[in-house]
Enzyme design. Structure first.
Site, PDB file in Angstrom:
ATOM      1  N   HIS A  59       0.829  -1.214   0.000  1.00 15.56           N
ATOM      2  CA  HIS A  59       0.000   0.000   0.000  1.00 15.56           C
ATOM      3  C   HIS A  59       0.859   1.257   0.000  1.00 15.56           C
ATOM      4  O   HIS A  59       0.572   2.220   0.704  1.00 15.56           O
ATOM      5  CB  HIS A  59      -0.931   0.017   1.215  1.00 15.56           C
ATOM      6  CG  HIS A  59      -2.016  -0.995   1.143  1.00 15.56           C
ATOM      7  ND1 HIS A  59      -2.944  -1.023   0.131  1.00 15.56           N
ATOM      8  CD2 HIS A  59      -2.324  -2.033   1.964  1.00 15.56           C
ATOM      9  CE1 HIS A  59      -3.791  -2.035   0.325  1.00 15.56           C
ATOM     10  NE2 HIS A  59      -3.418  -2.665   1.430  1.00 15.56           N
ATOM     11  N   CYS A  60       1.887   1.255  -0.806  1.00 16.44           N
ATOM     12  CA  CYS A  60       2.842   2.356  -0.870  1.00 16.44           C
ATOM     13  C   CYS A  60       2.681   3.058  -2.226  1.00 16.44           C
ATOM     14  O   CYS A  60       2.276   2.428  -3.209  1.00 16.44           O
ATOM     15  CB  CYS A  60       4.257   1.789  -0.724  1.00 16.44           C
ATOM     16  SG  CYS A  60       5.582   3.001  -0.883  1.00 16.44           S
ATOM     17  N   GLY A  61       3.031   4.302  -2.278  1.00 21.26           N
ATOM     18  CA  GLY A  61       3.002   5.010  -3.552  1.00 21.26           C
ATOM     19  C   GLY A  61       3.952   4.420  -4.577  1.00 21.26           C
ATOM     20  O   GLY A  61       3.794   4.626  -5.780  1.00 21.26           O
ATOM     21  N   PHE A  62       4.937   3.653  -4.114  1.00 20.71           N
ATOM     22  CA  PHE A  62       5.906   3.023  -5.016  1.00 20.71           C
ATOM     23  C   PHE A  62       5.504   1.590  -5.397  1.00 20.71           C
ATOM     24  O   PHE A  62       6.221   0.930  -6.147  1.00 20.71           O
ATOM     25  CB  PHE A  62       7.304   3.034  -4.391  1.00 20.71           C
ATOM     26  CG  PHE A  62       7.859   4.417  -4.219  1.00 20.71           C
ATOM     27  CD1 PHE A  62       8.262   5.166  -5.311  1.00 20.71           C
ATOM     28  CD2 PHE A  62       7.972   4.977  -2.954  1.00 20.71           C
ATOM     29  CE1 PHE A  62       8.770   6.445  -5.166  1.00 20.71           C
ATOM     30  CE2 PHE A  62       8.479   6.265  -2.787  1.00 20.71           C
ATOM     31  CZ  PHE A  62       8.867   7.001  -3.896  1.00 20.71           C
ATOM     32  N   THR A  63       4.375   1.120  -4.900  1.00 21.72           N
ATOM     33  CA  THR A  63       3.926  -0.253  -5.188  1.00 21.72           C
ATOM     34  C   THR A  63       3.869  -0.560  -6.688  1.00 21.72           C
ATOM     35  O   THR A  63       4.183  -1.691  -7.082  1.00 21.72           O
ATOM     36  CB  THR A  63       2.575  -0.528  -4.499  1.00 21.72           C
ATOM     37  OG1 THR A  63       2.765  -0.383  -3.082  1.00 21.72           O
ATOM     38  CG2 THR A  63       2.064  -1.925  -4.783  1.00 21.72           C
TER      39      THR A  63
END
Length: 178
Positions: A59-63
């Site tokens: 659930h990360c912006g970098f996922t």
């Protein structure tokens, strides 16, 4: 005859040391796969091969980097590169449920490289692989740090979260260890 018996005894006594002579000590670990009861012996996976290690969170912006990581795995896997994702909630962005994390990895992004169950990657409670990485390099300061590791277990280069896996600098570092 006695020499052969002594040699045989030493092989059995040394156990995994003889089997994993080409495996860096940092990978001498049995770890559970993401959303599975199965484990993987990391030495079996990486022995004699270069590795790209990434700390991940679903659930990360970098996922979305999972897509590029999979492309790197597909492009360089045949040349010997092993990609390993270490799911972690160190930065409080991993799914609370492993089934959800697995769905994001495998269904949403088509990940086929080895993904491990969540573990710590920072500080004193980091898993054994990341303790070794953190001694050689800067520990992760966020999700999706990428570590190019040669076949001897040396961290050749670290790339932060913002550097995408398909970036030329990452590919050049991978080329150095192949």
């Amino acid at each position: 005859m006695q020499l052969r018996l002594v040699f045989t005894f030493l092989l059995f006594a040394c156990g995994s040391s003889a089997v994993y002579a080409g495996c860096p000590a940092m990978f001498d670990a049995e770890m559970r796969l993401l959303h599975s009861s199965k484990t993987v012996n990391l030495c079996d996976l990486v022995e004699g091969k270069p590795v790209l290690v990434v700390n991940t969170a679903s659930h990360c912006g970098f996922t979305p980097q999972f897509k590029a990581l999979e492309a790197v795995h597909q492009q360089y896997g045949a040349q010997g590169l092993v990609v390993i994702g270490f799911a972690s909630d160190d930065f409080r962005q991993e799914a609370k449920d492993e089934a959800e994390a697995a769905a994001i990895c495998y269904k949403n992004y088509g990940v086929s490289f080895t993904m491990l169950a969540p573990s710590r990657v920072t500080g004193d409670r980091a898993n054994a692989v990341f303790k070794a990485i953190n001694r050689q390099s800067k520990q992760p300061d966020w999700n999706f740090n990428k570590y190019v590791i040669d076949k001897n277990g040396a961290v050749v280069q670290r790339f932060g979260s913002a550097t995408k896996p398909d970036n030329k600098k990452v590919r050049d570092a991978i080329g150095m260890v192949l």
